[in-house]
Design an enzyme around this catalytic site. Sequence first.
Site, PDB file in Angstrom:
ATOM      1  N   GLY A  74       0.840  -1.189   0.000  1.00 51.94           N
ATOM      2  CA  GLY A  74       0.000   0.000   0.000  1.00 51.94           C
ATOM      3  C   GLY A  74       0.877   1.241   0.000  1.00 51.94           C
ATOM      4  N   GLY A 124       0.188  -5.173   0.605  1.00 48.46           N
ATOM      5  CA  GLY A 124      -1.013  -5.075  -0.217  1.00 48.46           C
ATOM      6  C   GLY A 124      -0.943  -5.904  -1.482  1.00 48.46           C
ATOM      7  CD  GLU A 174       2.310  -5.905   6.037  1.00 50.11           C
ATOM      8  OE1 GLU A 174       1.796  -5.764   4.916  1.00 50.11           O
ATOM      9  OE2 GLU A 174       2.908  -6.943   6.386  1.00 50.11           O
ATOM     10  CG  ASP A 190      -2.873  -4.565   6.498  1.00 56.43           C
ATOM     11  OD1 ASP A 190      -1.823  -4.902   5.912  1.00 56.43           O
ATOM     12  OD2 ASP A 190      -3.449  -3.480   6.270  1.00 56.43           O
TER      13      ASP A 190
END
Length: 369
Positions: A75, A124, A147, A155
């Site tokens: 992301g 992502g 992350e 996530d």
Amino acid sequence: MIPSLQSEGQILAEVNGCLGLITLNRAQALNALSLAMIRDMTALLSAWAADPAIQAVVVLGAGREGKAPSFCAGGDIRFFHQAAMAGETAALDAFFTEEYALNHLIHHFPKPYIALMDGLVMGGGMGISQGAKLRVLTEHSKLAMPETNIGLFPDVGGGYFLSRCPGHSGEWLALTGQVIGAGDAIELGLGDVFVKSGELPAIIEGLRTGTQDSAEHVVATVMERVDLAPAAQHWEARSLINRHFAAGSVPELLASLAADADPWAQSTLETLQKRSPLMMSVTLEQIRRARSMSLSDDLRMERDMVHHCFHLRPGAASETVEGIRALAVDKDHAPKWHPAQVDAVSRADVLAFFQSPWTAATHPLKSLN
């Protein structure tokens, strides 16, 4: 049918026969996902799921001449930092709600969805590839959920797909952010087939211009060039991974590694000592909880968690904001974690991330099933 797109060329869409082809076209940013890209992918997949003329979808990342490939490096973390520091929480809320809904859509897509995972596949990028019916890897594939390196947690459904890796390899990948190649990815259930990168141009040309009149033909265009995957490398340490990462808590894990003179254990300990003690503890809890959850429930839990990453301690006080600052903004690679020591993390600190700020009826992902 191709719906109107809003990402100004960051997502390219084309149709060849029964095939819908999506290209992530933000190569200068390693195809990292922006909110507009997430919205365009959602619009395309929603339209194509309902269109009987489309029988399969392929997603790939645009490349840069002379540069290493990247499917999707994650992301847009600079956007997270900017929005958090400016107090623009609505923008952050929209990004994560819509990204997680897209991850769910991909996992439940009713037609073959094929991800050509050449180059970097991180964060992502894993979110938009792990739900694929066919996950295609090359010798350039570099998969990771890194992350914890920025004071976040894995996530985009990471709790769901990492917790289902064999043994305690999910905890290992989640806490360390270790990068793995094609051999390990296939061994750990995070990839399906291997093709040599030199075969990709012919595969993509066949998908774009060849006769694609059935989903079977689309899949065959890829499968006819599948090769033997290289041997797994990191998973050779499986006995060490399973022994140490079975620990009941992060302090126990670090103590276990510290007591093991094996070079692998010492190297792993060194990696973990650089991570946020709080977010390592949150991540371990996440993986253990997700192991018995459905994807929908895991994504709802992760939506709660990511809310708290930016709201429990807003602005610069957030571990996530500090981690992004150190890695991508100031680039000093010296995050000041709070607390700085694992034994200073309380159980209450960890559990706070799992308290939903919403009721079941008001949760932003309540419609996932």
